[in-house]
Design a protein around this motif. Sequence first.
Motif, PDB file in Angstrom:
ATOM      1  N   THR A  79       0.817  -1.213   0.000  1.00  0.00           N
ATOM      2  CA  THR A  79       0.000   0.000   0.000  1.00  0.00           C
ATOM      3  C   THR A  79       0.849   1.259   0.000  1.00  0.00           C
ATOM      4  N   ALA A  80       1.995   1.210   0.658  1.00  0.00           N
ATOM      5  CA  ALA A  80       2.873   2.380   0.712  1.00  0.00           C
ATOM      6  C   ALA A  80       3.298   2.825  -0.683  1.00  0.00           C
ATOM      7  N   HIS A  81       3.347   1.902  -1.617  1.00  0.00           N
ATOM      8  CA  HIS A  81       3.795   2.243  -2.971  1.00  0.00           C
ATOM      9  C   HIS A  81       2.678   2.850  -3.834  1.00  0.00           C
ATOM     10  N   ARG A  82       1.482   2.962  -3.302  1.00  0.00           N
ATOM     11  CA  ARG A  82       0.432   3.663  -4.039  1.00  0.00           C
ATOM     12  C   ARG A  82       0.751   5.159  -4.157  1.00  0.00           C
ATOM     13  N   ALA A  83       1.668   5.628  -3.313  1.00  0.00           N
ATOM     14  CA  ALA A  83       2.093   7.029  -3.387  1.00  0.00           C
ATOM     15  C   ALA A  83       3.145   7.258  -4.466  1.00  0.00           C
ATOM     16  N   ASP A  84       3.615   6.186  -5.116  1.00  0.00           N
ATOM     17  CA  ASP A  84       4.591   6.331  -6.200  1.00  0.00           C
ATOM     18  C   ASP A  84       3.946   7.075  -7.377  1.00  0.00           C
ATOM     19  N   PRO A  85       4.736   7.716  -8.220  1.00  0.00           N
ATOM     20  CA  PRO A  85       4.186   8.443  -9.372  1.00  0.00           C
ATOM     21  C   PRO A  85       3.294   7.585 -10.268  1.00  0.00           C
ATOM     22  N   ASP A  86       3.621   6.293 -10.373  1.00  0.00           N
ATOM     23  CA  ASP A  86       2.811   5.401 -11.226  1.00  0.00           C
ATOM     24  C   ASP A  86       1.788   4.611 -10.427  1.00  0.00           C
ATOM     25  N   ARG A  87       1.511   5.082  -9.198  1.00  0.00           N
ATOM     26  CA  ARG A  87       0.548   4.443  -8.281  1.00  0.00           C
ATOM     27  C   ARG A  87       0.974   3.031  -7.885  1.00  0.00           C
ATOM     28  N   GLY A  88       2.254   2.746  -8.046  1.00  0.00           N
ATOM     29  CA  GLY A  88       2.781   1.460  -7.599  1.00  0.00           C
ATOM     30  C   GLY A  88       2.891   0.397  -8.676  1.00  0.00           C
ATOM     31  N   ARG A  89       2.539   0.747  -9.917  1.00  0.00           N
ATOM     32  CA  ARG A  89       2.522  -0.255 -10.982  1.00  0.00           C
ATOM     33  C   ARG A  89       3.866  -0.983 -11.117  1.00  0.00           C
ATOM     34  N   ALA A  90       4.950  -0.242 -11.192  1.00  0.00           N
ATOM     35  CA  ALA A  90       6.267  -0.865 -11.382  1.00  0.00           C
ATOM     36  C   ALA A  90       6.643  -1.729 -10.180  1.00  0.00           C
ATOM     37  N   TYR A  91       6.353  -1.226  -8.980  1.00  0.00           N
ATOM     38  CA  TYR A  91       6.679  -2.002  -7.772  1.00  0.00           C
ATOM     39  C   TYR A  91       5.853  -3.280  -7.722  1.00  0.00           C
ATOM     40  N   PHE A  92       4.542  -3.188  -7.989  1.00  0.00           N
ATOM     41  CA  PHE A  92       3.686  -4.374  -7.935  1.00  0.00           C
ATOM     42  C   PHE A  92       4.156  -5.428  -8.932  1.00  0.00           C
ATOM     43  N   ALA A  93       4.478  -4.997 -10.152  1.00  0.00           N
ATOM     44  CA  ALA A  93       4.930  -5.937 -11.177  1.00  0.00           C
ATOM     45  C   ALA A  93       6.241  -6.600 -10.755  1.00  0.00           C
ATOM     46  N   ASP A  94       7.151  -5.810 -10.188  1.00  0.00           N
ATOM     47  CA  ASP A  94       8.432  -6.353  -9.744  1.00  0.00           C
ATOM     48  C   ASP A  94       8.233  -7.314  -8.574  1.00  0.00           C
ATOM     49  N   LEU A  95       7.399  -6.927  -7.620  1.00  0.00           N
ATOM     50  CA  LEU A  95       7.138  -7.775  -6.453  1.00  0.00           C
ATOM     51  C   LEU A  95       6.564  -9.118  -6.871  1.00  0.00           C
ATOM     52  N   LEU A  96       5.560  -9.096  -7.731  1.00  0.00           N
ATOM     53  CA  LEU A  96       4.920 -10.339  -8.151  1.00  0.00           C
ATOM     54  C   LEU A  96       5.886 -11.203  -8.954  1.00  0.00           C
ATOM     55  N   GLY A  97       6.761 -10.562  -9.710  1.00  0.00           N
ATOM     56  CA  GLY A  97       7.775 -11.312 -10.435  1.00  0.00           C
ATOM     57  C   GLY A  97       8.760 -11.979  -9.496  1.00  0.00           C
ATOM     58  N   ARG A  98       9.166 -11.257  -8.457  1.00  0.00           N
ATOM     59  CA  ARG A  98      10.092 -11.840  -7.476  1.00  0.00           C
ATOM     60  C   ARG A  98       9.439 -12.985  -6.716  1.00  0.00           C
ATOM     61  N   CYS A  99       8.182 -12.813  -6.370  1.00  0.00           N
ATOM     62  CA  CYS A  99       7.459 -13.873  -5.661  1.00  0.00           C
ATOM     63  C   CYS A  99       7.330 -15.110  -6.554  1.00  0.00           C
ATOM     64  N   ALA A 100       6.967 -14.888  -7.820  1.00  0.00           N
ATOM     65  CA  ALA A 100       6.872 -16.011  -8.753  1.00  0.00           C
ATOM     66  C   ALA A 100       8.218 -16.710  -8.895  1.00  0.00           C
ATOM     67  N   GLY A 101       9.293 -15.939  -8.846  1.00  0.00           N
ATOM     68  CA  GLY A 101      10.623 -16.522  -8.931  1.00  0.00           C
ATOM     69  C   GLY A 101      10.918 -17.456  -7.771  1.00  0.00           C
ATOM     70  N   VAL A 102      10.494 -17.066  -6.565  1.00  0.00           N
ATOM     71  CA  VAL A 102      10.696 -17.917  -5.384  1.00  0.00           C
ATOM     72  C   VAL A 102       9.885 -19.202  -5.513  1.00  0.00           C
ATOM     73  N   MET A 103       8.624 -19.082  -5.947  1.00  0.00           N
ATOM     74  CA  MET A 103       7.779 -20.267  -6.086  1.00  0.00           C
ATOM     75  C   MET A 103       8.364 -21.229  -7.121  1.00  0.00           C
ATOM     76  N   GLN A 104       8.849 -20.687  -8.224  1.00  0.00           N
ATOM     77  CA  GLN A 104       9.444 -21.526  -9.254  1.00  0.00           C
ATOM     78  C   GLN A 104      10.770 -22.122  -8.799  1.00  0.00           C
ATOM     79  N   ALA A 105      11.497 -21.398  -7.955  1.00  0.00           N
ATOM     80  CA  ALA A 105      12.757 -21.924  -7.420  1.00  0.00           C
ATOM     81  C   ALA A 105      12.505 -23.162  -6.575  1.00  0.00           C
TER      82      ALA A 105
END
Length: 259
Positions: free
Chosen positions: A66-92
């Motif tokens: 939620t803290a990243h909703r204050a980002d200029p892009d409303r958190g889009r880049a952070y959310f995409a990166d976070l979900l990618g990192r999480c998917a990476g852990v699951m696939q690992a």
Amino acid sequence: MRRDDRNGVALLVLDRPKSRNALSDAMLAALSEALAAIAQDRSVRAVVLAAEGPVFCAGHDLKEMTAHRADPDRGRAYFADLLGRCAGVMQAIVRLPQPVIAAVQGTATAAGCQLVASCDLAIAAADARFCTPGVSIGLFCSTPMVALSRAVASKHAMEMLLTGDLIGAEDALRFGLINRIVAPGAERDEALALAGRIADRSAVAIRFGKAAFYRQRELPLAEAYQYAAEVMTENMLSRDAEEGIGAFVEKRTPRWEDR
């Protein structure tokens, strides 16, 4: 997160109970680092993933997100990166040469349920509960859906995803999300005991088998059989297969060389 190795088994423990062991940026980084190290560690033959406190894992850290909703892009880049990192852990976890066993107490929700579904095996306390509750807060659990839909039957997965309801350990067992139920407090010991039995087997056979299991189930039937035959041929030529078959014929205990 902490790691404790014993007799060929690596115990990974999520240890942020005050934050319900949420998959924060720091927790995901720690998990990723630990899995990468274990993948290269031939002394580790099986892994148990456990957690401290009353909750196994509450999923993503919503406050952090939620803290990243204050980002200029409303958190889009952070959310995409976070979900990618999480998917990476699951696939690992899936790609890890060693089997991973979840020892679940309390609740495993959202990405926490995804974490359980991503593990090869799961032991749960009788009072453990599971859910993918995103719909209750307007956020469908799309990424947890990937692991969940591969672990349980489609209609069970859809019911969990569409309602967000908690299910108990008995339903989780019936759905195929977990392997067995034990008394509360015994889940970690049971998972370690199961890991110990796996660790007694040929590590090279386990490596062949785990990788082949996940690859073949995504193939059409004829291709799956062709691929599995190729894997089994290579496995048959390994030193451990030669030793294991010889030991069986000679009625003695095999001496694994893990090659």
